[in-house]
Design a protein around this motif. Structure first.
Motif, short mmCIF file in Angstrom:
data_model
loop_
_atom_site.label_atom_id
_atom_site.label_comp_id
_atom_site.label_asym_id
_atom_site.label_seq_id
_atom_site.Cartn_x
_atom_site.Cartn_y
_atom_site.Cartn_z
N ASP A 69 -4.49 8.72 2.56
CA ASP A 69 -5.59 8.59 1.60
C ASP A 69 -5.13 7.92 0.30
OD1 ASP A 69 -7.38 9.77 3.35
OD2 ASP A 69 -7.07 11.79 2.55
N LYS A 70 -3.93 8.29 -0.16
CA LYS A 70 -3.39 7.68 -1.38
C LYS A 70 -3.10 6.20 -1.17
CE LYS A 70 -1.35 11.84 -3.46
NZ LYS A 70 -0.09 12.49 -3.91
N ALA A 71 -2.56 5.88 0.01
CA ALA A 71 -2.25 4.48 0.32
C ALA A 71 -3.54 3.66 0.41
CB ALA A 71 -1.48 4.39 1.63
N ALA A 72 -4.57 4.24 1.03
CA ALA A 72 -5.85 3.54 1.15
C ALA A 72 -6.48 3.33 -0.22
CB ALA A 72 -6.78 4.32 2.06
N PHE A 73 -6.37 4.33 -1.09
CA PHE A 73 -6.91 4.21 -2.45
C PHE A 73 -6.18 3.10 -3.22
CE2 PHE A 73 -6.86 5.46 -6.98
CZ PHE A 73 -8.22 5.45 -7.23
N GLN A 74 -4.86 3.06 -3.07
CA GLN A 74 -4.08 2.02 -3.73
C GLN A 74 -4.46 0.64 -3.21
OE1 GLN A 74 -0.19 2.47 -5.45
NE2 GLN A 74 0.70 1.13 -3.88
N ALA A 75 -4.63 0.54 -1.89
CA ALA A 75 -5.02 -0.74 -1.29
C ALA A 75 -6.39 -1.20 -1.79
CB ALA A 75 -5.02 -0.63 0.23
N ALA A 132 0.82 -1.22 0.00
CA ALA A 132 0.00 0.00 0.00
C ALA A 132 0.84 1.26 0.00
CB ALA A 132 -0.93 0.01 1.22
N ASP A 133 2.06 1.16 0.54
CA ASP A 133 2.88 2.36 0.74
C ASP A 133 4.08 2.44 -0.21
OD1 ASP A 133 4.36 0.29 1.82
OD2 ASP A 133 4.65 1.21 3.78
N ARG A 134 4.03 1.67 -1.31
CA ARG A 134 5.13 1.69 -2.28
C ARG A 134 4.59 1.93 -3.68
NH1 ARG A 134 9.93 -0.76 -1.30
NH2 ARG A 134 10.48 0.26 -3.26
N SER A 135 5.35 2.66 -4.48
CA SER A 135 5.01 2.87 -5.88
C SER A 135 5.48 1.68 -6.70
CB SER A 135 5.66 4.15 -6.41
OG SER A 135 5.21 5.28 -5.71
N TYR A 136 4.80 1.44 -7.80
CA TYR A 136 5.10 0.31 -8.68
C TYR A 136 5.61 0.78 -10.04
CZ TYR A 136 2.98 -3.25 -5.68
OH TYR A 136 2.72 -4.12 -4.65
N GLU A 137 6.53 -0.03 -10.60
CA GLU A 137 6.94 0.15 -11.99
C GLU A 137 5.87 -0.48 -12.88
OE1 GLU A 137 9.44 1.89 -12.94
OE2 GLU A 137 10.76 2.03 -11.18
N SER A 138 5.93 -0.19 -14.16
CA SER A 138 4.92 -0.70 -15.09
C SER A 138 5.03 -2.20 -15.34
CB SER A 138 5.01 0.06 -16.41
OG SER A 138 4.63 1.42 -16.23
N ASP A 139 6.14 -2.82 -14.90
CA ASP A 139 6.27 -4.28 -15.04
C ASP A 139 5.80 -5.01 -13.79
OD1 ASP A 139 8.29 -3.69 -13.24
OD2 ASP A 139 9.89 -4.66 -14.38
N GLY A 140 5.25 -4.26 -12.83
CA GLY A 140 4.72 -4.87 -11.63
C GLY A 140 5.69 -4.99 -10.48
N THR A 141 6.94 -4.54 -10.69
CA THR A 141 7.93 -4.56 -9.61
C THR A 141 7.87 -3.27 -8.82
OG1 THR A 141 9.66 -3.68 -11.06
CG2 THR A 141 9.47 -6.10 -10.89
N ASN A 195 4.13 8.29 8.71
CA ASN A 195 2.67 8.19 8.85
C ASN A 195 2.17 6.76 8.83
OD1 ASN A 195 2.47 11.07 8.75
ND2 ASN A 195 2.45 11.00 6.51
N ALA A 196 3.01 5.80 9.20
CA ALA A 196 2.64 4.38 9.11
C ALA A 196 1.35 4.05 9.84
CB ALA A 196 3.79 3.51 9.64
N VAL A 197 1.17 4.57 11.03
CA VAL A 197 -0.03 4.25 11.81
C VAL A 197 -1.27 4.82 11.14
CG1 VAL A 197 -1.21 4.52 14.01
CG2 VAL A 197 1.25 4.05 13.98
N ALA A 198 -1.19 6.06 10.69
CA ALA A 198 -2.32 6.68 9.99
C ALA A 198 -2.62 5.94 8.69
CB ALA A 198 -2.03 8.15 9.71
N ILE A 199 -1.57 5.49 7.99
CA ILE A 199 -1.77 4.72 6.76
C ILE A 199 -2.48 3.41 7.07
CG2 ILE A 199 -0.56 3.39 4.98
CD1 ILE A 199 1.59 5.62 4.98
N ALA A 200 -2.01 2.73 8.12
CA ALA A 200 -2.62 1.44 8.48
C ALA A 200 -4.09 1.60 8.85
CB ALA A 200 -1.84 0.81 9.63
N GLU A 201 -4.39 2.65 9.59
CA GLU A 201 -5.78 2.90 9.99
C GLU A 201 -6.64 3.17 8.76
OE1 GLU A 201 -8.39 5.72 13.04
OE2 GLU A 201 -6.30 6.23 12.62
N ALA A 202 -6.13 3.99 7.83
CA ALA A 202 -6.88 4.34 6.63
C ALA A 202 -7.10 3.13 5.74
CB ALA A 202 -6.15 5.44 5.86
N VAL A 203 -6.06 2.31 5.60
CA VAL A 203 -6.16 1.11 4.77
C VAL A 203 -7.15 0.12 5.38
CG1 VAL A 203 -4.90 -0.96 4.01
CG2 VAL A 203 -3.87 1.31 3.74
#
Length: 239
Positions: free
Chosen positions: A189-195, A165-174, A226-234
């Protein structure tokens, strides 16, 4: 219910300031550093005890034996030496868990070892064999859609596809290399949207490409800002 995992037991400050404990209110599995890249027996015991109290699954988080670089630099290790190191790291946490009445459920490689196993079948096999020597019933997390999961399954292990949830991806899925400023997603919010997208079967790369994603667990790194806030949002978004 989608499993949410987090890498823990790596940084004393995150134990002392309550970050690990707070994260366990929102995650369902933790991956505990086993002394390779971080952690020691005292920290491992603390993580196991916290997880037991919170009812969270405990897994081993083995890595290259490289504390100096936090296990994030690739190493060309002899296959037998790597097998012994990974096996011994897992076994140490198994033993500490047993002392505290906790049975491990899974293994998730860390950092450069994880990333190497994505494309290096030999390294993936070595990790798998190390797990088999400790307990072949342990599940093993790996990058969703990658060949490492096929390798683990061929060995007789149960693979678990992982998304971040908290990492960006390359177009090959890595995963996008951490050397880039946009490799980390720190906005909850961005992490939750990605999740949410991941649960539905896709992830959008940093270039805007939609990639199919079949994940059974979603990771939030405990050392991400913001790990805790990310986890709560996800947690609120997907469960």
């Amino acid at each position: 219910m989608m499993d949410i995992n987090s890498d823990m037991g790596e940084i004393n400050r995150l134990l002392d300031d309550g970050t690990y404990e707070k994260l366990m209110n929102y995650v369902t599995s933790i991956n505990v550093a086993c002394g390779g890249h971080a952690g020691d027996e005292t920290m491992m015991a603390a993580m196991v005890a916290l997880a037991k109290d919170k009812g969270v699954n405990v897994g081993a988080h083995p890595s290259y034996p490289d504390k100096e670089n936090f296990g994030r630099i690739d190493m060309d290790m002899d296959q037998n030496e790597l097998l012994d190191s990974v096996r011994d790291q897992i076994q140490l946490l198994v033993d500490i868990g047993a002392e505290n009445g906790v049975e491990l459920t899974h293994v998730k490689p860390h950092g450069a070892l994880y990333n190497r196993a994505v494309n290096d079948e030999g390294v993936a096999q070595t990790i798998g064999k190390a797990i088999m020597q400790v307990n072949p019933s342990l599940k093993v997390m790996g990058l969703a859609g990658s060949n490492m999961l096929t390798v683990f399954k061929t060995l007789g292990l149960e693979p678990v596809g992982e998304a971040f949830a908290d990492r960006s991806y390359e177009s090959d899925g890595t995963l996008r290399n951490r050397k880039y400023d946009d490799a980390l997603i720190t906005d909850p919010d961005k992490a939750a949207f990605q999740a949410k997208n991941m649960v539905e079967g896709t992830v959008i790369s940093f270039e805007g490409k939609a990639i199919e994603m079949n994940a059974q667990t979603i990771c939030i790194h405990s050392d991400t800002p913001n790990a805790v806030a990310i986890a709560e949002a996800v947690r609120e978004e997907i469960n």
